[in-house]
Every structure is written in C-alpha cells, then in structure tokens.
Write a protein that holds these residues in place. Structure first.
Motif, PDB file in Angstrom:
ATOM      1  N   ALA A  13     -38.714  -8.330  -3.180  1.00 58.87           N
ATOM      2  CA  ALA A  13     -37.884  -7.171  -3.531  1.00 58.87           C
ATOM      3  C   ALA A  13     -38.304  -6.591  -4.882  1.00 58.87           C
ATOM      4  O   ALA A  13     -38.355  -5.366  -5.060  1.00 58.87           O
ATOM      5  CB  ALA A  13     -36.412  -7.565  -3.548  1.00 58.87           C
ATOM      6  N   GLU A  14     -38.613  -7.456  -5.843  1.00 57.79           N
ATOM      7  CA  GLU A  14     -39.062  -6.979  -7.155  1.00 57.79           C
ATOM      8  C   GLU A  14     -40.357  -6.182  -7.042  1.00 57.79           C
ATOM      9  O   GLU A  14     -40.520  -5.138  -7.662  1.00 57.79           O
ATOM     10  CB  GLU A  14     -39.257  -8.152  -8.119  1.00 57.79           C
ATOM     11  CG  GLU A  14     -37.971  -8.728  -8.651  1.00 57.79           C
ATOM     12  CD  GLU A  14     -38.183  -9.968  -9.509  1.00 57.79           C
ATOM     13  OE1 GLU A  14     -39.297 -10.554  -9.490  1.00 57.79           O
ATOM     14  OE2 GLU A  14     -37.224 -10.364 -10.194  1.00 57.79           O
ATOM     15  N   LEU A  25     -30.907   3.858  -9.557  1.00 59.44           N
ATOM     16  CA  LEU A  25     -31.561   3.976  -8.255  1.00 59.44           C
ATOM     17  C   LEU A  25     -32.451   2.760  -7.987  1.00 59.44           C
ATOM     18  O   LEU A  25     -32.468   2.225  -6.879  1.00 59.44           O
ATOM     19  CB  LEU A  25     -32.387   5.262  -8.176  1.00 59.44           C
ATOM     20  CG  LEU A  25     -33.084   5.518  -6.849  1.00 59.44           C
ATOM     21  CD1 LEU A  25     -32.069   5.610  -5.722  1.00 59.44           C
ATOM     22  CD2 LEU A  25     -33.899   6.795  -6.918  1.00 59.44           C
ATOM     23  N   LYS A  26     -33.154   2.300  -9.003  1.00 59.34           N
ATOM     24  CA  LYS A  26     -34.018   1.126  -8.849  1.00 59.34           C
ATOM     25  C   LYS A  26     -33.169  -0.112  -8.538  1.00 59.34           C
ATOM     26  O   LYS A  26     -33.524  -0.918  -7.680  1.00 59.34           O
ATOM     27  CB  LYS A  26     -34.839   0.909 -10.113  1.00 59.34           C
ATOM     28  CG  LYS A  26     -35.798  -0.256 -10.015  1.00 59.34           C
ATOM     29  CD  LYS A  26     -36.669  -0.373 -11.240  1.00 59.34           C
ATOM     30  CE  LYS A  26     -37.683  -1.491 -11.114  1.00 59.34           C
ATOM     31  NZ  LYS A  26     -38.600  -1.543 -12.256  1.00 59.34           N
ATOM     32  N   THR A  32     -30.593  -3.442  -2.022  1.00 56.24           N
ATOM     33  CA  THR A  32     -30.680  -3.161  -0.592  1.00 56.24           C
ATOM     34  C   THR A  32     -31.814  -3.934   0.056  1.00 56.24           C
ATOM     35  O   THR A  32     -31.648  -4.558   1.113  1.00 56.24           O
ATOM     36  CB  THR A  32     -30.868  -1.645  -0.355  1.00 56.24           C
ATOM     37  OG1 THR A  32     -29.770  -0.952  -0.944  1.00 56.24           O
ATOM     38  CG2 THR A  32     -30.953  -1.318   1.123  1.00 56.24           C
ATOM     39  N   ILE A  33     -32.977  -3.912  -0.590  1.00 58.44           N
ATOM     40  CA  ILE A  33     -34.146  -4.616  -0.051  1.00 58.44           C
ATOM     41  C   ILE A  33     -33.893  -6.121  -0.018  1.00 58.44           C
ATOM     42  O   ILE A  33     -34.169  -6.785   0.989  1.00 58.44           O
ATOM     43  CB  ILE A  33     -35.411  -4.276  -0.869  1.00 58.44           C
ATOM     44  CG1 ILE A  33     -35.785  -2.802  -0.675  1.00 58.44           C
ATOM     45  CG2 ILE A  33     -36.574  -5.192  -0.507  1.00 58.44           C
ATOM     46  CD1 ILE A  33     -36.800  -2.280  -1.659  1.00 58.44           C
ATOM     47  N   LEU A  37     -33.802  -8.533   3.234  1.00 60.15           N
ATOM     48  CA  LEU A  37     -34.688  -9.702   3.345  1.00 60.15           C
ATOM     49  C   LEU A  37     -33.892 -10.976   3.597  1.00 60.15           C
ATOM     50  O   LEU A  37     -34.280 -11.806   4.420  1.00 60.15           O
ATOM     51  CB  LEU A  37     -35.536  -9.853   2.083  1.00 60.15           C
ATOM     52  CG  LEU A  37     -36.631  -8.812   1.863  1.00 60.15           C
ATOM     53  CD1 LEU A  37     -37.209  -8.946   0.458  1.00 60.15           C
ATOM     54  CD2 LEU A  37     -37.725  -8.962   2.904  1.00 60.15           C
ATOM     55  N   LEU A  38     -32.788 -11.129   2.898  1.00 63.89           N
ATOM     56  CA  LEU A  38     -31.983 -12.332   3.068  1.00 63.89           C
ATOM     57  C   LEU A  38     -31.300 -12.352   4.428  1.00 63.89           C
ATOM     58  O   LEU A  38     -31.183 -13.407   5.051  1.00 63.89           O
ATOM     59  CB  LEU A  38     -30.947 -12.435   1.946  1.00 63.89           C
ATOM     60  CG  LEU A  38     -31.524 -12.662   0.553  1.00 63.89           C
ATOM     61  CD1 LEU A  38     -30.416 -12.657  -0.487  1.00 63.89           C
ATOM     62  CD2 LEU A  38     -32.326 -13.945   0.477  1.00 63.89           C
ATOM     63  N   ASP A  39     -30.869 -11.187   4.912  1.00 62.04           N
ATOM     64  CA  ASP A  39     -30.246 -11.121   6.240  1.00 62.04           C
ATOM     65  C   ASP A  39     -31.240 -11.479   7.338  1.00 62.04           C
ATOM     66  O   ASP A  39     -30.919 -12.232   8.238  1.00 62.04           O
ATOM     67  CB  ASP A  39     -29.688  -9.720   6.518  1.00 62.04           C
ATOM     68  CG  ASP A  39     -28.398  -9.453   5.767  1.00 62.04           C
ATOM     69  OD1 ASP A  39     -27.801 -10.419   5.233  1.00 62.04           O
ATOM     70  OD2 ASP A  39     -27.992  -8.280   5.697  1.00 62.04           O
TER      71      ASP A  39
END
Length: 139
Positions: A13-14, A25-26, A32-33, A37-39
């Motif tokens: 994500a980073e 926004l960042k 969100t990302i 990814l975790l989901d």
C-alpha cells in the motif's frame, strides 16, 4: 493473519501511494488500498468473487443498513446523544478526535450532509461572531 502478511500488505500500500503528494487524499488512498489488500488476503484462495461484485463486508453493511467509516462514526455520536444540542462541524471534528478518529473538516461535511438528507440530523444556520455556520442536531 500472520505478521509477515500484514507487513507485506502495508509495504504494498505504501508503494502504491509513494508518488502522491502528502495530504488527505494520499492518506485516504493508502487506507483504501490497505483495506482491500487485507480483505482479499484474508479470504481463502479460490473463493474470492471475481465478478466485480461487493465484498462480503460491503454486502453485510448494505443488507443490515449499517453505514461504514465516517458516517457510522458520526451516527455513533448521534446514538451517544452528542447531537441533543446544536453542534458545528468543528465540534463534530473535536468529538471524533477525542475518540481517536482525526478528520479534516472537508471530509466531514459530505457524510454529515448525507445524514441531514436521510433525516438523521437536521441543520440550521447560526451566527458565530461575524461568520455564519451550520449547526447540526437531532430532530
């Protein structure tokens, strides 16, 4: 989920938001990302729905009528009785910050307006000093 998987998801994500300029926004994009990814990493391989439909947690939220994220946190303030008195966005921002959720006022106005439209909250215009501000309360 193992620590290594969590660290890998964070790093992914980073790197996805590395070229974005610093700001809200960042942060939102990173969250969100990382959430996505975790989901997806918590679902067993081969069982993920690849048709582009909602995730299991999204389906639950829609089915039960529960909002998620900022809206549910503001709704939590409603449930606690925070809006028995008229409150400004600054006061809402402060109450959320006291609970560990830090938001810019710009990110609070949309969920609060949606709650007004759904008639969970009502708003009236008030004067604070020389400025006119919206104040929110329960019906």
């Amino acid at each position: 989920m193992e620590i290594e998987a969590l660290v890998a998801a964070r790093k992914t994500a980073e790197s996805a938001v590395a070229e974005m300029s610093e700001g809200p926004l960042k942060i939102a994009a990173f969250e969100t990302i990382l959430r996505k990814l975790l989901d997806t990493s918590s679902e067993p391989e081969g069982l993920t729905d690849r048709r582009g439909s909602q995730s299991k947690s999204d389906k639950k939220a829609v089915k039960s009528g529960n909002a998620s994220g900022t809206t549910s946190r503001i709704t939590g303030l409603v449930d606690e009785g925070f809006f028995r008195e008229q409150r400004s966005l600054v006061e809402i921002q402060g109450a959320l910050a006291e609970r560990g959720w830090h938001y810019d006022q710009n990110f609070l106005s949309t969920p609060v307006t949606r709650l007004v439209r759904r008639r969970v909250l009502r708003r009236t215009q008030a004067t604070e000093g020389t400025k006119k501000v919206w104040k929110y309360s329960i019906y």
